[in-house]
Design an enzyme around this catalytic site. Structure first.
Site, mmCIF file in Angstrom:
data_model
loop_
_atom_site.group_PDB
_atom_site.id
_atom_site.type_symbol
_atom_site.label_atom_id
_atom_site.label_comp_id
_atom_site.label_asym_id
_atom_site.label_seq_id
_atom_site.Cartn_x
_atom_site.Cartn_y
_atom_site.Cartn_z
ATOM 1 N N GLY A 1 -41.393 -87.479 19.046
ATOM 2 C CA GLY A 1 -42.687 -87.572 18.374
ATOM 3 C C GLY A 1 -43.698 -86.567 18.878
ATOM 4 O O GLY A 1 -44.365 -85.882 18.095
ATOM 5 N N LYS B 1 -51.638 -90.669 31.750
ATOM 6 C CA LYS B 1 -51.653 -92.128 31.881
ATOM 7 C C LYS B 1 -50.553 -92.764 31.027
ATOM 8 O O LYS B 1 -49.735 -93.535 31.513
ATOM 9 C CB LYS B 1 -53.031 -92.654 31.465
ATOM 10 C CG LYS B 1 -53.286 -94.082 31.835
ATOM 11 C CD LYS B 1 -54.701 -94.502 31.480
ATOM 12 C CE LYS B 1 -55.610 -94.453 32.700
ATOM 13 N NZ LYS B 1 -56.906 -95.119 32.471
ATOM 14 N N GLU C 1 -37.501 -91.669 26.505
ATOM 15 C CA GLU C 1 -36.177 -92.160 26.878
ATOM 16 C C GLU C 1 -35.666 -91.694 28.233
ATOM 17 O O GLU C 1 -34.795 -92.329 28.832
ATOM 18 C CB GLU C 1 -35.183 -91.788 25.767
ATOM 19 C CG GLU C 1 -35.411 -92.714 24.598
ATOM 20 C CD GLU C 1 -34.958 -92.179 23.260
ATOM 21 O OE1 GLU C 1 -33.928 -92.654 22.783
ATOM 22 O OE2 GLU C 1 -35.643 -91.320 22.679
#
Ligand code: FES
Ligand code: FES
Lengths: 206, 754
Positions: free
Chosen positions: B513, B633, B718
């Protein structure tokens, strides 16, 4: 229901088991199963042949009166009847903590709590935590520490954490926070940041 | 002057909504005259439905419909062409065939959710059952077919003069051979799938969690037999994806078809139990890894074979050696092979690190065994075998700093003092040990992504792209990238995602993404800045009317030139425009000639109870090479979450397929265990923050008006999950001397050997 007789982890006395055991008084007043004709005559109206129970509770500080099926959970009542959708259903069987709310200041799983047991009690949901625009210190800490990802478990985590500090006196170590927050699953696994957030918010809250 | 937020800690743009309960997930939307659906699922794994008796359910209060297979009232159609691989290969409720245990066989629609649920329990179904195929060991094995990236799933590269991989292994000084097994795993997003379908004429609006909104809506249109533009999918807040919300399952078409037939909006919410069979899982599989090496641990041969399940309805092609054994280490002889066995089991789907998590568990455990066999330190062994060119293709990497991950990780963790001999650290009832493993995950750039940037007359901007935020932080990433490109504070950028009315967005899958989105945001910002300048020199009331665009310079939200300076909002107000917008060109593929991966190194410490066999992870350090970091973050949270998935993989998660019945044994969160807070120590995560100079296009040299500071990112959803389970297993070996190759490493597998 007789609160004095409630003990153990479900100290709020509003678990499903307590309702079925100790709540028979309510059932006697409003028969659980009754015919349509009888129901019309009876004091308690019925829906689909089931006598409804009138619940009068304070929800997020406001008096609420709602007629519910005696089998309706607090979770479904909040979400489907009172339009308080911040409380989430992750499993509907007491295994995830997403539905955690406060009843009389104590954390309970609203999916295992019958709405009918909350009459005369104070129910607080995630929507009732902030003071207007001012977030509760726990909410603020969750944002700042990134104690969330998808956010679906977050209302339950925060309600659980607030009661853990306010009602149960808080935790003395990170390990204790971890232990006492382990009824709230976070599949995104924000756990370490949740611990950070609670450690911080606890300072402000105490 | 605002400094760019790229790479810093930014609070999520939707954090406030999420902590106040105001964020609306699919199941939170309401519609007038809403009806509620509840599914009935099959109790056999293979056979036919002989009868369904709806009478009791129909007589139950509030019930509007009982749809029962084979159902003629629901209009559902085949999905063909490219979209066919995006959904199941049968029409839900349309036939009497049962293909797996837990398949939808009936659906009750009623006035309230409780009425629908109660009535669903009254539906009785009889079956003509056949014995299901359930054993990957016994069913015939067939080649898995191409990997997810199109590469062959079987491959053999042999050094000149070597006759076979077996010959290469036989000629090696040291050979390690190990077989690994893992059971079915589940995604377990905390939000059960919920769908609201609302029709307006022949247009349908769907609220559902979807990781790839565009293709999801496209497959949906075909399923419903309507035009793609007739489906609007809204997927704004999603309670976790992890792969379970990639394809179109039976739930959404059923809700939409019922709403159409009934003429009322319909909401369908799956129960937690139904989630275990209707929304995919990670296949169970067996892997065999053979490594041949010199006495110094230099690899001479790598062989990695696997056999996984292939469900009949929809299957993720499991090729665990792909991007692990075919990519990680330099070896003159390489052999990978993936086979599958067709089973009557619920459909499978990619789950976080779909191939790489199981693949790396096998390879990285075998590497640890090689370290033990050769006496070479595990970190040294990996550095010694580092690949500088991709073993399967010979291509260079666009960016690779894996050696730095090893070195920095070892230093932070304190690896140097480690004893390689098992069972040397005992503290009371606990045996302590440490282990490490490598992480690798491919970075695919998906084509066709478009972003749109709008500049508004109040000096704010809106950045829009139909990607999905599953908790990844992608909405915040879009805002940060847009703010950097426009040179304005993040607070002045509103990200819009999760709606197919927006320009086609990046799939929230395969850690892609971020790197598919940022170049498009930069490009759209570039285009809108050019448009702003064009407007400045052509609009009547502009102070630059009649000037040349070359006279203008855009910097940090302000146009400068010829003695004037105006913010874009000011200029728009002056010329009487509420706002302007431009889209990016559709995103393409990165330049050919490179392979793209993210890398990482995991180090962990466990303690194993000498008396009970209980394993606890006590320390964890991960160093990740993930390109440019956009939001430190959220990125850290993603990596930490990924590592914790690895803890689940190593120690907790499995679902047994019952061989007799084809039933998945676990269907609740009490018997399918995922990590809880007490299972997780603090996790030390470091990102190297080295921009990838190829994947998102040229990095930019600062000469443009548009900010290019967010280029060079790679996705990181991932990578934390890949290899982390192996690091834990290797630490368990170091603590106990027991090698468990069958995950999860539960106490029963240790206790007899302690
Ligand atoms: S929904 Fe109540 S514990 Fe899961
Ligand atoms: S934030 Fe997603 S489950 Fe906790």
């Amino acid at each position: 229901m007789n609160q004095e007789h409630d003990a153990g982890p479900g100290r709020s006395g509003v678990s499903r088991r307590n309702f079925l055991g100790g709540g028979l008084v309510a059932a006697a007043v409003t028969p659980l199963l009754t015919g349509q004709a009888e129901a019309k005559a009876a004091a308690a109206p019925t829906v689909d042949g089931v006598a409804q129970v009138t619940v009068r509770a304070a929800v997020n500080g406001s008096p609420v009166t709602v007629r519910v099926d005696p089998r309706a959970t607090l979770l479904d009542t909040l979400r489907e009847r009172l339009d308080l959708k911040g409380t989430k259903k992750g499993c509907d069987r007491g295994q995830c903590g997403a539905c955690t709310v406060h009843v009389d200041g104590r954390r309970v799983l609203s999916c295992l709590t019958l709405a009918a047991t909350t009459t005369g009690r104070e129910v607080t949901t995630i929507e009732g935590l902030a003071d207007g625009d001012r977030l509760h210190p726990m909410q603020q800490a969750f944002v700042e520490h990134d104690g969330l990802q998808c956010g679906f478990c977050t209302p339950g985590q925060i309600m659980s954490a607030v009661a853990m500090v306010d009602d149960e006196g808080g935790a003395d170590s990170d390990d204790e926070i971890r232990e006492r927050m382990s009824g709230n699953i976070c599949r995104c696994s924000a756990y370490p940041r949740i611990v950070d957030a609670i450690r911080d918010a606890q300072q402000v809250m105490r | 002057m605002p400094r760019s937020q790229v790479g810093r800690d930014t609070d999520r743009v939707d954090g406030r909504l999420k902590v106040t309960g105001a964020a609306e997930y699919s199941g939170d939307y309401r519609a007038a005259d809403l009806a509620h659906a509840h599914l009935v699922t099959s109790t056999i794994a293979r056979g036919t439905i002989t009868s369904i008796d709806p009478a009791a359910a129909l007589a139950s209060p509030g019930v509007l419909r009982v749809y029962a297979a084979p159902e003629s009232r629901l209009a559902l159609y085949e999905v063909t062409g490219q979209a066919a691989g995006f959904t199941e290969n049968y029409l839900p409720l349309k036939s009497d065939v049962v293909r797996f245990h837990g398949q939808a066989v009936a659906m009750v629609v009623a006035e309230t959710p409780e009425q629908a649920r109660d009535a669903a329990a009254l539906v009785t179904v009889t079956y003509d059952a056949q014995p299901p195929r359930t054993s990957i060991a016994d069913e015939p094995h067939v080649p898995a077919g191409p990997t997810i990236s199109g590469a062959p799933s079987s491959l053999e590269i042999l050094a000149p003069g070597v006759g076979s991989i077996d010959a290469a292994l036989a000629a090696s000084d040291v050979v390690v051979e190990a077989e690994f097994h893992q059971n079915v795993q589940h995604h377990v997003g905390m939000e059960p799938h919920a769908i609201l379908a609302v029709w307006d004429g022949d247009q349908v609006t769907i609220h559902a969690g979807a990781q790839i909104p565009g293709p999801y809506a496209l497959a949906m249109a075909q399923r419903l037999g309507i035009l793609p533009q007739s489906v609007r999918l809204i997927t704004r807040y999603v309670g976790g994806g992890f792969g379970a919300r990639v394809v179109l399952w039976s739930d959404t078409p059923l809700a939409a078809a019922a709403a159409r037939e009934l003429g009322r909006p319909v909401r369908l919410v799956l129960t937690r139990e139904q989630m275990f069979t209707l929304t995919g899982h990670r296949s169970h599989l067996t892997q065999t890894v053979r490594l041949g090496a010199s006495r110094q641990g230099v690899l001479n041969a790598v062989s990695h074979r696997s056999v996984a399940e292939r469900p009949t309805t929809i299957a993720f092609t499991m090729t665990p050696a792909h991007s692990t054994s075919d990519a990680l280490y330099r070896t003159p002889n390489l052999h990978v092979d993936a086979q599958v066995a067709v089973l009557d089991i619920p459909g499978s789907r990619a789950m976080r690190g779909p191939n790489e998590a199981p693949g790396a568990f096998a390879l990285e455990t075998a590497m640890d065994e090689l370290a033990v066999a050769t006496g070479v330190d595990p970190v040294t062994l990996r550095l010694r075998n580092q690949a500088t060119a991709h073993p399967a293709t010979g291509l260079p990497w666009s960016s690779k700093h894996l050696d730095e991950c090893y070195r920095l990780g070892a230093e932070r963790f304190g690896w140097a003092g480690r004893s390689a001999t098992p069972r040397t650290r005992v503290d009371g009832q606990w045996l302590y040990g440490t282990g490490m493993a490598t992480a690798i995950y491919p970075a695919h750039r998906r084509a066709g992504v478009v972003a749109r940037v709008r500049l508004l007359d109040d000096d704010t901007a809106v950045v829009s792209t139909a990607t999905s935020d599953l908790g990844t932080g992608s909405a915040t990433m879009v805002a940060i990238s847009g703010a950097d490109a426009l040179g304005i504070p993040v607070q002045r950028v509103t990200p819009e995602i999760g709606d197919t009315l927006l320009p086609p967005g990046a799939p929230a899958v395969g850690s892609s993404g971020t790197h598919a989105t940022v170049p498009m945001v930069v490009d759209a910002a570039r285009n809108v800045i050019a448009e702003l300048k064009r407007l400045a020199v052509t609009a009547d009331r502009s102070p630059w009317h009649g000037a040349a665009v070359e006279d203008l310079r855009y910097e940090r939200g302000i146009l400068h030139g010829l003695g004037h300076s105006l913010t874009f909002g000011r200029l728009l107000t002056t010329i009487g425009s509420p706002g302007i917008y431009k889209e990016s060109a559709p995103g393409g593929q990165p330049v050919p000639g490179y392979v793209h991966h993210s890398f990482g190194a995991h180090f962990c410490e466990v303690r194993v109870n000498r008396f009970t066999g209980e394993t606890r992870v006590t320390r964890f350090t991960t160093v990740a090479d993930v390109g440019r970091v956009i939001n430190a973050k959220a990125a850290r949270s993603q990596l930490v979450g990924g590592v914790i998935f690895g803890i689940g993989h190593a120690l907790l998660e499995e679902n047994h397929l019952e061989l007799d019945t084809g039933r998945l044994a676990s269907s609740t969160l009490a018997d399918y265990l995922v990590p809880v807070n007490a299972d997780v120590p603090d996790i030390d995560v470091v990102m190297l923050d080295r921009p990838d100079p190829v994947l998102t296009g040229p990095l930019g040299d600062g000469s443009e008006d548009v900010g290019t500071g967010s280029l060079g990112a790679r996705g990181l959803g991932e990578i934390g999950t890949v290899g982390s389970a192996a690091a834990i297993g290797n630490a368990v070996y170091n603590a106990t001397g027991i090698r468990v190759r069958d995950v999860p490493i539960t106490l029963d597998k240790l206790i007899d050997h302690l």
